[in-house]
Design a protein around this motif. Sequence first.
Motif, mmCIF file in Angstrom:
data_model
loop_
_atom_site.group_PDB
_atom_site.id
_atom_site.type_symbol
_atom_site.label_atom_id
_atom_site.label_comp_id
_atom_site.label_asym_id
_atom_site.label_seq_id
_atom_site.Cartn_x
_atom_site.Cartn_y
_atom_site.Cartn_z
ATOM 1 N N UNK A 120 0.833 -1.207 0.000
ATOM 2 C CA UNK A 120 0.000 0.000 0.000
ATOM 3 C C UNK A 120 0.871 1.261 0.000
ATOM 4 N N UNK A 121 0.257 2.324 -0.550
ATOM 5 C CA UNK A 121 0.838 3.663 -0.466
ATOM 6 C C UNK A 121 -0.167 4.573 0.199
ATOM 7 N N UNK A 122 0.276 5.260 1.259
ATOM 8 C CA UNK A 122 -0.606 6.141 2.030
ATOM 9 C C UNK A 122 0.085 7.488 2.204
ATOM 10 N N UNK A 123 -0.348 8.536 1.481
ATOM 11 C CA UNK A 123 0.282 9.858 1.606
ATOM 12 C C UNK A 123 -0.226 10.607 2.839
ATOM 13 N N UNK B 261 -13.737 7.817 0.589
ATOM 14 C CA UNK B 261 -13.573 8.801 1.647
ATOM 15 C C UNK B 261 -12.564 8.275 2.643
ATOM 16 N N UNK B 262 -12.005 9.194 3.416
ATOM 17 C CA UNK B 262 -11.045 8.780 4.444
ATOM 18 C C UNK B 262 -11.841 8.194 5.597
ATOM 19 N N UNK B 263 -11.449 6.938 6.015
ATOM 20 C CA UNK B 263 -12.230 6.214 7.018
ATOM 21 C C UNK B 263 -11.380 5.854 8.220
ATOM 22 N N UNK C 32 -4.893 5.108 3.124
ATOM 23 C CA UNK C 32 -4.435 4.179 2.096
ATOM 24 C C UNK C 32 -5.019 4.617 0.762
ATOM 25 N N UNK C 33 -4.129 4.938 -0.180
ATOM 26 C CA UNK C 33 -4.567 5.458 -1.474
ATOM 27 C C UNK C 33 -4.363 4.439 -2.591
ATOM 28 N N UNK C 34 -3.208 3.761 -2.577
ATOM 29 C CA UNK C 34 -2.959 2.672 -3.522
ATOM 30 C C UNK C 34 -2.894 1.383 -2.712
ATOM 31 N N UNK C 35 -3.539 0.334 -3.194
ATOM 32 C CA UNK C 35 -3.474 -0.965 -2.546
ATOM 33 C C UNK C 35 -3.474 -2.045 -3.618
ATOM 34 N N UNK D 86 -7.496 5.393 7.300
ATOM 35 C CA UNK D 86 -6.459 6.249 7.884
ATOM 36 C C UNK D 86 -5.557 5.401 8.781
ATOM 37 N N UNK D 87 -4.325 5.173 8.326
ATOM 38 C CA UNK D 87 -3.412 4.306 9.081
ATOM 39 C C UNK D 87 -3.083 4.879 10.443
#
Length: 585
Positions: free
Chosen positions: A105-108, A131-133, A153-156, A169-170
Amino acid sequence: MKDVFPNSSVRYPVMMGLTLGLGIGLSVGAAWLVSQWEASRRQAQFQQQIENLSTALQRSLNRYTDVLTFLYDYYQVTEEPVSRQDFARFVARSLSTYPGIQALEWAPLVRQGDRATFEAKVQAEGYPNFEITELSTENRLQRAKERAEYIPVTYVAPFLNNEAALGYDLSSGATRAAAIAPARASGKIMATERIRLVQEPRDQFGFLVVLPLYSNGVVPPDQPTREAEFAGILLGVFRVADVVEEVLQPLSYEIDFALYDQNASSKRQFLGQYEAAGKSVVAGPTSLVQPHPAVCPRPADCTRLLTLGQRQWQVVFAPAAAYGLRRSYGAPLTLLTGLLLTGSLALFLHNLQAELVRTRQLGELKLRFFSMASHELRTPLSTILLSAESLREDMARSQTGPAQTKLDRILLTARHMGQQIADLLTLTRAEAGKLEFNPVLLDAVQFCQQVIDEVQPQVSQPLSFSHPPEPIKAFWDRRLGRSLLTNLLLNAANYSSSDSSIQVSLSSDREVATLTVQDFGRGIPTADLASIREAFQRGSNVGDRPGSGLGLAIVHTAVTLHRGTWHIDSVEGEGTGVTVQLPLE
């Protein structure tokens, strides 16, 4: 005759008792030593096996964390922002290669003021409900509450079975946040505590590995700058069972082990247990893995530590039921063998005692035999003495004639017997490995000429010697060299007619000296060449010529000690040539 074994009837019971006691004691001691050696060998073997397992496990963990490192390098070298499609293409190979990956995953980092724009952008990419959860208190996904920043998490990849992770939201979860915060502050790769992978068909734990990215592409040198330039998180979700089972497939050790997280917030945290019987990892221990004292005298001997993203995993090993710790027969076999040897020795002593009686009887017979033999030997000895007296009287009357002939015959026979005795002694010492080899620096030309001059009076054939004009310096053993050349010359003379010549030649190439003795006598039959070098072997065509068959065996011994080579060229009826090559040093 004096008794060789006095009071043997009294000493025999004592000797037998000592033999049995000492034999049984040594047998028991040897069996104990063998049991200790087997235990030590068993421990060393087990230690080597768990060392191999630990190395394989650590290598597997390194490979999985390297996946994130490679992804990090991809972000570093890409000039344009990494798109969702680029991300999926780059990680596709890793997903197919590493079965333990649940997701990459990629999370900005998204600040509160940029949330709406960020969500709209992702929605425009084909995810209208994005949406951001975060997780609610009921452990359900809900829209994240407002806060200063998010790490969604934006890319998975793979997206299938990981849909719920998109937008999560990590930083909202305690487990993930506990790894993200120190990673963000230090720039180092971090691993989380165990997590339960509820979406997996099999019951197993997982773990997360996070790697921070910074806006300028490198890790800033100080913490405030790292906090200011933090751009996001690369994250890998890995399955413990699959990571472990993949690397252990080629290893067929019957060894169980349990994995624990040493850095868990609570007491040591269980991660999984590998059962060798099924070659699988289970999330709940079927039985507690405890080090076995037979292979691990101390529990620490069966414990190893693995490093994963600034965390340490503890591995506790134990032999499985099929390991076969009790399959040890060396000590009983040693004891049995020792007792059998002791019994055999006791039987031998018993037979020896019986043999003593016969020895006394044979001693008496021997005494009578020597008395009779000494009487019988006086007659030939008297004959020899009378002949010697007669020879002395003859020599007193004349220095030539019959007396001189007798003297020459005696001297020739004595020299011949002396040569045979010397040859036998040389071969005997060589076979026993006690023949001395003492090389000295000598002139090979002068040495060969001296030996030829010594042999010439003993033979009727003329001996010719050809050699280079300059000296040939060599490190040879004088005694062995003289014996070698003497035997070659006497052999050549013995099997040649009295009017034929014997040619000796010596040459050198500065490393090896080549000595050749050529005669023109009977030659050696082809069928005899294979065995002619052995002691007491003679050609089948020697006829009535005297000889012991020791000459060429002596030559072979001398050449071997000088690290040389030799060969025979012979044609029956035409003559024999022997060529010897000896190193000069």
